[in-house]
Design a protein around this motif. Structure first.
Motif, mmCIF file in Angstrom:
data_model
loop_
_atom_site.group_PDB
_atom_site.id
_atom_site.type_symbol
_atom_site.label_atom_id
_atom_site.label_comp_id
_atom_site.label_asym_id
_atom_site.label_seq_id
_atom_site.Cartn_x
_atom_site.Cartn_y
_atom_site.Cartn_z
ATOM 1 N N VAL A 269 27.842 51.240 39.758
ATOM 2 C CA VAL A 269 29.040 51.723 39.079
ATOM 3 C C VAL A 269 28.838 53.097 38.455
ATOM 4 C CG1 VAL A 269 28.411 50.468 36.968
ATOM 5 C CG2 VAL A 269 30.771 51.134 37.347
ATOM 6 N N GLY A 270 27.628 53.387 38.009
ATOM 7 C CA GLY A 270 27.353 54.697 37.428
ATOM 8 C C GLY A 270 26.135 55.359 38.028
ATOM 9 N N SER A 271 25.721 54.892 39.204
ATOM 10 C CA SER A 271 24.476 55.360 39.803
ATOM 11 C C SER A 271 24.734 56.482 40.808
ATOM 12 C CB SER A 271 23.770 54.196 40.502
ATOM 13 O OG SER A 271 22.684 54.645 41.270
ATOM 14 N N PRO A 272 23.819 57.443 40.891
ATOM 15 C CA PRO A 272 23.936 58.458 41.952
ATOM 16 C C PRO A 272 23.871 57.856 43.349
ATOM 17 C CG PRO A 272 22.362 59.135 40.248
ATOM 18 C CD PRO A 272 22.703 57.710 39.975
ATOM 19 N N ARG A 273 23.392 56.636 43.467
ATOM 20 C CA ARG A 273 23.341 55.979 44.770
ATOM 21 C C ARG A 273 24.752 55.828 45.363
ATOM 22 N NH1 ARG A 273 21.158 51.592 43.216
ATOM 23 N NH2 ARG A 273 19.031 52.374 43.192
ATOM 24 N N PHE A 274 25.752 55.706 44.480
ATOM 25 C CA PHE A 274 27.141 55.625 44.942
ATOM 26 C C PHE A 274 27.529 56.890 45.692
ATOM 27 C CE2 PHE A 274 31.712 56.093 44.516
ATOM 28 C CZ PHE A 274 32.192 54.819 44.751
ATOM 29 N N SER A 275 27.067 58.033 45.206
ATOM 30 C CA SER A 275 27.372 59.306 45.875
ATOM 31 C C SER A 275 26.709 59.376 47.237
ATOM 32 C CB SER A 275 26.927 60.476 45.001
ATOM 33 O OG SER A 275 27.554 60.428 43.734
ATOM 34 N N GLY A 276 25.493 58.827 47.344
ATOM 35 C CA GLY A 276 24.808 58.830 48.624
ATOM 36 C C GLY A 276 25.498 57.975 49.664
ATOM 37 N N LEU A 277 26.202 56.928 49.200
ATOM 38 C CA LEU A 277 26.888 56.035 50.131
ATOM 39 C C LEU A 277 28.280 56.517 50.500
ATOM 40 C CD1 LEU A 277 25.905 52.623 48.477
ATOM 41 C CD2 LEU A 277 24.978 53.565 50.586
ATOM 42 N N SER B 241 27.943 60.246 31.548
ATOM 43 C CA SER B 241 27.734 61.300 30.565
ATOM 44 C C SER B 241 28.606 61.093 29.327
ATOM 45 C CB SER B 241 28.030 62.663 31.179
ATOM 46 O OG SER B 241 29.394 62.752 31.568
ATOM 47 N N LEU B 242 29.696 60.340 29.488
ATOM 48 C CA LEU B 242 30.569 60.041 28.356
ATOM 49 C C LEU B 242 30.120 58.814 27.578
ATOM 50 C CD1 LEU B 242 34.004 60.574 30.156
ATOM 51 C CD2 LEU B 242 32.691 62.240 28.830
ATOM 52 N N PHE B 243 29.175 58.056 28.150
ATOM 53 C CA PHE B 243 28.701 56.825 27.511
ATOM 54 C C PHE B 243 27.174 56.831 27.489
ATOM 55 C CE2 PHE B 243 32.438 55.978 30.226
ATOM 56 C CZ PHE B 243 33.386 55.834 29.227
ATOM 57 N N PRO B 244 26.582 57.548 26.532
ATOM 58 C CA PRO B 244 25.115 57.699 26.518
ATOM 59 C C PRO B 244 24.368 56.378 26.435
ATOM 60 C CG PRO B 244 26.196 59.212 24.979
ATOM 61 C CD PRO B 244 27.236 58.272 25.440
ATOM 62 N N ARG B 245 24.917 55.426 25.688
ATOM 63 C CA ARG B 245 24.202 54.157 25.525
ATOM 64 C C ARG B 245 24.084 53.417 26.855
ATOM 65 N NH1 ARG B 245 24.532 48.745 24.355
ATOM 66 N NH2 ARG B 245 26.730 48.656 24.916
ATOM 67 N N LEU B 246 25.151 53.476 27.656
ATOM 68 C CA LEU B 246 25.123 52.782 28.939
ATOM 69 C C LEU B 246 24.273 53.510 29.969
ATOM 70 C CD1 LEU B 246 28.866 51.730 29.331
ATOM 71 C CD2 LEU B 246 26.964 50.301 28.618
ATOM 72 N N SER B 247 24.208 54.827 29.860
ATOM 73 C CA SER B 247 23.503 55.601 30.881
ATOM 74 C C SER B 247 22.029 55.246 30.947
ATOM 75 C CB SER B 247 23.671 57.096 30.602
ATOM 76 O OG SER B 247 23.085 57.444 29.364
ATOM 77 N N VAL B 248 21.448 54.865 29.811
ATOM 78 C CA VAL B 248 20.029 54.501 29.795
ATOM 79 C C VAL B 248 19.789 53.231 30.592
ATOM 80 C CG1 VAL B 248 18.076 53.925 28.291
ATOM 81 C CG2 VAL B 248 19.772 55.617 27.553
ATOM 82 N N MET B 249 20.793 52.336 30.622
ATOM 83 C CA MET B 249 20.593 51.013 31.208
ATOM 84 C C MET B 249 21.008 50.943 32.676
ATOM 85 S SD MET B 249 22.023 48.777 27.988
ATOM 86 C CE MET B 249 21.380 47.237 28.635
ATOM 87 N N VAL B 250 22.115 51.592 33.032
ATOM 88 C CA VAL B 250 22.693 51.360 34.359
ATOM 89 C C VAL B 250 22.698 52.589 35.256
ATOM 90 C CG1 VAL B 250 24.174 49.540 33.460
ATOM 91 C CG2 VAL B 250 25.047 51.869 33.582
#
Length: 439
Positions: free
Chosen positions: A241-249, A259-268
């Motif tokens: 959902v927030g991974s660069p892997r989505f762009s690769g696919l 970038s708008l949700f720093p707390r989530l970016s560390v985890m997902v």
């Protein structure tokens, strides 16, 4: 004796007002006569309204008149957004749920193949079965089993040593209860999507998720830019959902801008995965030298598991002596192939080459494997997570943004882990709605 004729109740016209006595007489007379469909609809609508008074919900009368509770989460037109795993709990909370998935192309799992002669073959080319150790999940699975959605696969398993060419570590039948969906593993999701109040959409990929701070809701758009509406809650079950892997696919940025949700970016941001290739094969006769219905491989460079798919309960083969098997590759072999051909969807020629290599390894076991009547490979690029990010909550929950991220990558890489994570995510939402948790 002729029955006494009841006196007619006088009906007054404006500007006259009915007295309490006349109103009572009218009510008694209307209750004695057979209620019309209009009266029934009005009573049902009023009953639903009073029962939910003060809960900041409103009734959808069209669904209520069909005998089902269809409640909006808020007075304005919004809906809870989730995947199949959380539907069962949310529908028990009398919430109308629209189900979708961030990457849900075409339908609900499973694999249907048609041979050249028109014979239809079905394969469980993903998870072959699942086990249950958690009491909460066991209660859910028990309900599925009672409804005939799942059944126990009473099969014998073993391990095959590629170096010695022998089977070892035979597992006794019934030592660990293995469940499978009936008639396919996708029966579980199909059943959840057919629950009352659930609207399932397929072939729609969520391409953008925007948090509207002023409205305290989510705005979703499809991959082609089509507006999908505003939603009170979002349940994301895709690890990308927030991974660069989505762009690769897809060649596009991921739906959730971390970038708008720093707390989530560390985890997902980038959850490591173990890729795998699945080989689906069908034989015109049973494999006589294989004494078990499933086995793992030792000392094999490319194969990890083999399962006799046609031996599961509820599967039908035509003719009866035909067997279908599903083979899973090792993560090392799949990683090597994907690094060579790239992350995008593999071509038909690339999959055919993988199928030939895996089948040659299967034949090299010395188990007298005959030539198949059908053979096809499928790539699982990121279906098997390597870690669990949910911690003790078994899910990622942000109450301020009303966002739940659930899946096997939050609890454990298994069907049981996915169900447990979904139950915890659904409980978080129901807690905000003051609904009782549990099934």
């Amino acid at each position: 004796m002729r029955p006494r004729k009841r006196p007619a109740v006088p009906r007054l016209r404006p500007p006259y007002r009915a007295t309490p006595l006349l109103r009572r007489a009218r009510f008694q007379a209307s209750s004695r006569r057979e209620a019309s469909s209009h009266d029934l609809r009005r009573r049902e609508s009023r009953r639903h309204w009073w029962r939910n008074f003060g809960r900041r919900v409103r009734v959808a009368p069209r669904r209520a008149r069909r005998g089902r509770d269809a409640l909006r989460l808020r007075p304005r037109r919004r809906r809870a957004h989730g995947a199949a795993e959380v539907l069962d709990q949310l529908t028990h909370c009398n919430c109308r749920v629209l189900t979708d998935r961030l990457q849900f192309f075409g339908g609900i799992g499973g694999r249907r193949e048609v041979m050249e002669d028109g014979t239809e073959l079905r394969f469980d080319h993903g998870a072959p079965y699942f086990t249950v150790t958690n009491d909460e999940v066991a209660q859910v699975v028990g309900g599925w089993e009672a409804r005939g959605i799942v059944a126990e696969w009473k099969a014998m398993f073993a391990c095959f040593d590629r170096a010695t060419g022998k089977f070892t570590d035979f597992e006794k039948e019934g030592s660990t209860k293995k469940y499978v969906g009936v008639p396919g593993m996708n029966s579980i999701c199909k059943s959840l999507c057919s629950e009352d109040g659930v609207v399932a959409k397929f072939g729609v990929t969520v391409g953008k998720m925007d948090w509207l701070q002023d409205r305290s809701s989510w705005s979703l758009a499809s991959l082609d830019g089509k507006d999908l509406g505003n939603f009170d809650y979002v349940v994301a079950t895709d690890k990308n959902v927030g991974s660069p892997r989505f762009s690769g696919l897809t060649g596009r940025p991921p739906p959730l801008d971390l970038s708008l949700f720093p707390r989530l970016s560390v985890m997902v941001q980038d959850i490591p995965v173990r890729p795998c290739f699945a080989l689906m094969v069908a034989f015109s006769e049973p494999l006589a030298m294989v004494p078990v219905h499933g086995f793992s491989f030792n000392n094999s460079d490319s194969l990890s598991w083999a399962f006799c798919d046609s031996s599961k309960p509820g599967r039908a083969c035509v003719p009866p002596n035909r067997q279908s098997w599903v083979l899973h590759s090792t993560a090392e072999y799949a990683s090597k192939v994907i690094n060579h051909i790239g992350p995008r969807k593999p071509s038909v020629d690339a999959l055919a080459k993988v199928a030939e290599e895996l089948f040659r390894e299967f034949q090299a076991t010395g188990l007298s494997i005959p030539q198949p009547i059908f053979m096809k490979a499928h790539r699982w690029g990121g279906a098997f997570p390597a870690i669990a990010i949910g911690g003790d909550d078994k899910c990622v929950w942000d109450k301020s943004m009303k966002l739940a991220i659930c899946g096997d990558f939050c609890a454990s890489p298994s069907i049981e882990g996915a169900v447990l994570s979904a139950m915890r995510g659904a409980s978080k939402i129901m807690g905000c709605l003051n609904c009782p948790s549990g099934l």
